[in-house]
Design a protein around this motif. Structure first.
Motif, short mmCIF file in Angstrom:
data_model
loop_
_atom_site.label_atom_id
_atom_site.label_comp_id
_atom_site.label_asym_id
_atom_site.label_seq_id
_atom_site.Cartn_x
_atom_site.Cartn_y
_atom_site.Cartn_z
N LEU A 194 4.30 -6.59 -1.21
CA LEU A 194 4.24 -5.44 -2.10
C LEU A 194 2.81 -5.20 -2.60
O LEU A 194 2.61 -4.57 -3.64
CB LEU A 194 5.19 -5.65 -3.30
N ASP A 195 1.82 -5.68 -1.87
CA ASP A 195 0.43 -5.55 -2.30
C ASP A 195 0.07 -4.10 -2.58
O ASP A 195 0.49 -3.18 -1.88
CB ASP A 195 -0.53 -6.05 -1.20
N ASN A 196 -0.75 -3.91 -3.61
CA ASN A 196 -1.37 -2.62 -3.92
C ASN A 196 -0.38 -1.51 -4.24
O ASN A 196 -0.68 -0.33 -4.07
CB ASN A 196 -2.29 -2.17 -2.77
N ASN A 197 0.81 -1.87 -4.69
CA ASN A 197 1.69 -0.91 -5.36
C ASN A 197 1.37 -1.00 -6.85
O ASN A 197 1.93 -1.82 -7.59
CB ASN A 197 3.16 -1.25 -5.09
N LYS A 198 0.45 -0.18 -7.29
CA LYS A 198 -0.16 -0.34 -8.61
C LYS A 198 0.83 -0.15 -9.75
O LYS A 198 0.61 -0.66 -10.86
CB LYS A 198 -1.33 0.63 -8.75
N GLU A 199 1.91 0.59 -9.50
CA GLU A 199 2.88 0.84 -10.57
C GLU A 199 3.91 -0.27 -10.71
O GLU A 199 4.73 -0.26 -11.63
CB GLU A 199 3.61 2.18 -10.31
N LEU A 200 3.89 -1.21 -9.82
CA LEU A 200 4.86 -2.31 -9.88
C LEU A 200 4.45 -3.28 -10.98
O LEU A 200 3.38 -3.89 -10.92
CB LEU A 200 4.93 -3.03 -8.54
N CYS B 74 3.64 -11.49 -1.56
CA CYS B 74 2.30 -10.91 -1.75
C CYS B 74 2.37 -9.79 -2.79
O CYS B 74 3.05 -8.77 -2.57
CB CYS B 74 1.76 -10.38 -0.43
N LEU B 75 1.67 -9.98 -3.91
CA LEU B 75 1.69 -9.03 -5.03
C LEU B 75 0.29 -8.69 -5.50
O LEU B 75 0.10 -8.25 -6.64
CB LEU B 75 2.51 -9.62 -6.18
N SER B 76 -0.71 -8.88 -4.66
CA SER B 76 -2.09 -8.57 -5.03
C SER B 76 -2.22 -7.09 -5.33
O SER B 76 -1.65 -6.24 -4.65
CB SER B 76 -3.03 -8.95 -3.88
N GLY B 77 -2.97 -6.76 -6.38
CA GLY B 77 -3.23 -5.36 -6.70
C GLY B 77 -2.07 -4.67 -7.39
O GLY B 77 -2.05 -3.44 -7.48
N THR B 78 -1.08 -5.43 -7.86
CA THR B 78 0.02 -4.83 -8.64
C THR B 78 -0.28 -5.00 -10.12
O THR B 78 -1.33 -5.51 -10.52
CB THR B 78 1.35 -5.52 -8.29
N SER B 79 0.68 -4.60 -10.97
CA SER B 79 0.50 -4.66 -12.42
C SER B 79 1.41 -5.69 -13.06
O SER B 79 1.82 -5.54 -14.22
CB SER B 79 0.75 -3.27 -13.04
N ILE B 80 1.74 -6.75 -12.32
CA ILE B 80 2.64 -7.75 -12.90
C ILE B 80 1.94 -8.57 -13.97
O ILE B 80 2.60 -9.19 -14.81
CB ILE B 80 3.23 -8.68 -11.81
N GLY B 81 0.60 -8.61 -13.96
CA GLY B 81 -0.17 -9.28 -14.99
C GLY B 81 -0.04 -10.80 -14.97
O GLY B 81 0.69 -11.38 -14.16
N ASP C 86 0.81 -1.22 0.00
CA ASP C 86 0.00 0.00 0.00
C ASP C 86 0.84 1.27 0.00
O ASP C 86 0.60 2.21 0.76
CB ASP C 86 -0.96 -0.01 1.19
N ASN C 87 1.85 1.29 -0.86
CA ASN C 87 2.63 2.49 -1.12
C ASN C 87 2.54 2.78 -2.62
O ASN C 87 1.58 2.38 -3.27
CB ASN C 87 4.07 2.31 -0.65
N ASN C 88 3.51 3.48 -3.17
CA ASN C 88 3.50 3.82 -4.60
C ASN C 88 4.88 3.56 -5.19
O ASN C 88 5.58 4.48 -5.61
CB ASN C 88 3.09 5.28 -4.79
N ILE C 89 5.24 2.28 -5.20
CA ILE C 89 6.59 1.86 -5.61
C ILE C 89 6.51 1.14 -6.95
O ILE C 89 5.65 0.27 -7.15
CB ILE C 89 7.20 0.94 -4.54
N SER C 90 7.44 1.47 -7.86
CA SER C 90 7.54 0.79 -9.16
C SER C 90 8.87 0.04 -9.22
O SER C 90 9.55 -0.10 -8.21
CB SER C 90 7.44 1.81 -10.30
#
Length: 609
Positions: free
Chosen positions: A467-473, A492-499, A444-448
C-alpha cells in the motif's frame, strides 16, 4: 637433470684445453712448457670463477640454516636482495641452482612467498628437478597470472601446471577465462566447457565480448550451451545463424539490437522462425526480445513458427499494440505458452479480447504500462492464471470486479499499482471464501481507510500487501487491516499517513512473527519509537521474529539506534530513507554501513524526495 641455461661454459672450454694438452705429450719441449704455462693460467682463471660461486652457495646455505617463521622479515629481505644482486653478476651453475631450489622451497614453507618470488624473477625453478609433491605445493601457492608465466617444460610438467589452473578456473572472471592462452587439447576442452557453463549459469550476454574465443568454444562444444544472450554489440546476423547451427540444445534466448538500424529488428525473429521450422530450436523454452528489437513482421513470424516447446515469451516495449497481441493469441503453434509479457506496448481493452481465441493456458500475464481500462469478460482462457500484472494502467471498478473473480480459480498475485484507484472506483468485494489471492499490490494509488473497508474480505487470505504511497491511508486503515489478523509475510506502507503510532502497532501485532519484509520508509519516527525498540528484550524478540528486510526513515545519525534494530531482529537487509536535509558526509555513512557486518546485514541508503 634440468640445468639452468646460464651454465659455466668457461669451465667446459678450459677442461677441453687441458685434455688437448695431454694428447700432445710427444711435442717438443718448448711447446710443452708453453702448454703447461697455459694450463696453469686456465686453472687460476677457473679458480677465480669458482670462488664467488662457492661463497654464494655457502651464503645460501646459511640463510636456509637460520630460516624459521620467527625470522626477522626486514633482515631476511636484506639478505635476499643482496643475494639477488650477486646472482646478477655471475653465471649460475648446477650447484647454485640446486641450493636456490632448496632456498625457494623453504621460503614458501615458512611464509615468505614474496621473497621467494624475488629470487625466481632472477633464477627460475628447475621445475623438472623438483619432487612432484613439491611441484604441486609451490604451484598451489601461485596466482593465476604467475601460473601463466611459467615457461614450457616437459609434457608431464605442463600437465601438472594445467591441473593447477583448472582448480582455480571457478574463481576467475569471465573476461580472464576468455584470455587463457591455448595449451594441450585436453586443457582447452576444460576451459571451453567452463566458459559455456559460466554463460549458462550467469546468463552472460555474449555481445561485445572476446567473440573469437566464444565462437571457438561454441563450435567445438555448442551442444552444452542452453542460454544465448545477444543484446548489443558486434554479433552479425550470419554469426547468429552460425551460433544456432552449433547449439542444438538452446533453452533460452534473449535478443536485442546487434544493429543500429531498426529496420533489421524483425530479421532476428525471422531467422529464429526459419531455424524452428528446420527443428533446430526444438528445446527452446524461453524467448525474450528487448525493447525495440521486434516489430509486427517479427511477431507474426514467431506466431507462425514451429516453436511448440516455448513456454515463456517476452515482447516488452516495442509498441506492438492490439494487432501484435492478437498475433500471439491466434497462433496455432504456441500451444504450450505459460508466460506472456506484453508490457509497454500501447495495447487497449479491445486488443485484450483476443485472449479468448488463444490455444494456450497462461499462468503468468504481464500487461504493465498499456492503455487498459476494462478487462475481457470471457475468462475461460485465464482460469489457470496465477500472476497478473496490470500496473500503470487505468482500471475501472467493473474491470476490477471481473479480475477479482479470477482469485476463485488460480490467481495468487495481482499487481494494480499506479492505476489511479480511489475509494470510489474500488469495488465492494463480496465474501470470497475460496479466494486463492495471496499477494495484492495497490501501491501508488489514492486509497484511504474507506477503500480498505471495501476489500476487507481479501485481507485474511493475504501473505503480501503493498500500500506504499497511498497518502490518505491513516492509522485507522491500518487498524482495519490488523483486525483481520492476516498472516502477512510482506507489508509495505512507506509514504502513508499511519504515523509513528501505526508503526508501533505493527510491531505489537500478534502475528508479527510471520513478517519477513516490512517497509515503513518515509514515515517520520521520533524518540518514542526508538525508546520502544530499545525497551524490547531483543533475545526474546529474535526468537519469535523472522523479520529479514526492513526499510524505515533515518534516525538522525545515531548508531546506537541502528544497532538496537540489528540486535532485536534477524535482519539481512536494512534500508534507511534519508531526507535530503539530513544527508550525511561519506565518513559517517561508512561507519553506518559497517555496523551491519557483524550481524550479516546489508545496510542500504535511499534518498527521500
Amino acid at each position: 637433470m634440468n640445468v639452468n641455461p646460464h651454465a659455466n661454459t668457461q669451465r667446459t672450454i678450459g677442461l677441453e684445453n687441458e685434455n688437448n694438452s695431454l694428447s700432445l705429450g710427444q711435442a717438443n719441449s718448448s711447446q710443452k712448457v708453453s702448454q703447461d704455462s697455459e694450463s696453469k693460467t686456465t686453472q687460476i682463471a677457473l679458480h677465480c670463477l669458482e670462488e664467488p660461486q662457492e661463497s654464494i652457495c655457502v651464503e645460501i646455505k646459511n640463510i636456509v640454516a637460520n630460516l624459521s617463521p620467527e625470522t626477522n622479515r626486514t633482515e631476511l629481505a636484506g639478505k635476499v636482495e643482496c643475494l639477488v644482486k650477486k646472482l646478477n653478476s655471475i653465471n649460475v651453475n648446477e650447484e647454485i641452482q640446486k641450493n636456490l631450489n632448496h632456498l625457494q622451497l623453504d621460503l614458501y614453507k615458512e611464509g615468505f612467498k614474496d621473497l621467494s618470488e624475488k629470487i625466481r624473477d632472477r633464477v627460475p625453478f628447475a621445475w623438472d628437478d623438483l619432487p612432484p609433491e613439491m611441484q604441486h605445493y609451490i604451484l598451489s601457492q601461485m596466482s593465476f597470472e604467475e601460473l601463466l608465466k611459467i615457461p614450457p617444460s616437459s609434457k608431464e610438467f605442463r600437465e601438472v601446471v594445467d591441473l593447477e589452473i583448472i582448480k582455480i578456473l571457478p574463481q576467475l572472471s569471465f573476461e580472464v577465462l576468455l584470455k587463457i592462452p591455448p595449451s594441450s587439447k585436453e586443457f582447452r576442452v576444460v576451459v571451453d566447457l567452463e566458459i559455456i557453463k559460466r554463460i549458462n549459469n550467469n546468463k552472460i550476454d555474449l555481445s561485445g565480448r572476446a567473440f573469437p574465443s566464444i565462437k571457438r568454444a561454441l563450435k567445438n562444444h555448442g551442444a552444452h550451451l542452453t542460454y544465448l544472450g545477444l543484446i548489443s554489440g558486434e554479433c552479425t546476423l550470419p554469426e547468429l545463424a552460425d551460433i544456432i547451427e552449433s547449439c542444438p540444445n538452446l533453452e533460452e534466448i534473449t535478443l536485442g539490437f546487434f544493429s543500429r538500424l531498426k529496420s533489421l529488428a524483425d530479421v532476428h525473429a525471422v531467422i529464429l522462425a526459419k531455424f524452428a521450422g528446420e527443428s533446430k530450436l526444438s528445446q527452446l523454452k524461453k524467448l525474450e526480445f528487448l525493447p525495440g528489437s521486434i516489430g509486427l513482421k517479427g511477431v507474426k513470424a514467431i506466431a507462425e513458427s514451429s516453436l511448440n516447446s516455448l513456454i515463456s515469451l517476452k515482447l516488452v516495449g516495442s509498441d506492438l499494440g492490439d494487432e501484435g497481441f492478437a498475433c500471439i493469441c491466434q497462433s496455432s503453434t504456441l500451444i504450450n505458452l505459460k508466460v506472456l509479457d506484453f508490457s509497454h506496448n500501447q495495447m487497449t481493452p479491445e486488443g485484450l479480447h483476443a485472449i479468448a481465441e488463444a490455444k494456450f493456458k497462461l499462468e503468468e500475464l504481464y500487461l504493465r504500462s498499456n492503455q487498459i481500462v476494462s478487462f475481457a469478460n470471457n475468462l475461460d482462457n485465464l482460469q489457470d492464471l496465477k500472476i497478473l500484472d496490470l500496473s500503470e494502467n487505468q482500471m475501472n471498478a467493473e474491470a476490477l470486479e471481473t479480475i477479482l473473480k479470477l482469485s476463485e480459480h488460480a490467481l495468487t498475485r495481482l499487481n494494480l499499482s499506479h492505476n489511479q484507484l480511489t475509494d470510489e472506483n474500488l469495488p465492494q468485494v463480496a465474501q470470497l471464501e475460496n479466494s486463492k489471492l495471496k499477494v495484492l499490490n495497490l501501491a501508488d494509488n489514492n486509497i484511504s481507510f474507506r477503500g480498505i473497508e471495501k476489500i476487507i474480505p481479501l485481507i485474511p487470505h493475504l501473505t503480501g500487501l503493498y500500500l506504499d504511497n497511498n497518502k490518505e491511508l491513516d492509522s485507522w486503515g491500518l487498524k482495519l487491516i490488523l483486525k483481520e489478523k492476516p498472516k502477512l509475510a510482506e507489508l509495505c506502507l512507506s509514504g502513508t499517513s499511519i504515523g509513528e503510532e501505526g508503526v508501533i502497532k505493527i510491531f505489537d501485532f500478534e502475528n508479527f512473527s510471520f513478517l519477513r519484509k516490512l517497509n515503513i520508509g518515509k514515515i517520520e519516527l521520533s524518540n518514542n519509537f526508538w525508546a520502544y525498540v530499545g525497551g524490547l528484550n531483543f533475545k526474546q524478540v529474535r526468537l519469535g521474529s523472522n523479520l529479514e528486510e526492513l526499510e524505515l526513515s533515518y534516525p538522525e545519525d545515531d548508531q546506537e539506534k541502528i544497532r538496537s534494530l540489528l540486535e532485536s531482529f534477524p535482519l539481512k537487509r536494512l534500508g534507511i530513507f534519508i531526507p535530503l536535509e539530513k544527508l550525511l558526509g561519506n565518513d559517517a555513512w561508512e561507519l553506518i554501513d559497517n555496523l551491519g557486518l557483524p550481524y550479516g546485514c546489508e545496510i542500504t541508503r535511499m534518498l527521500e524526495n
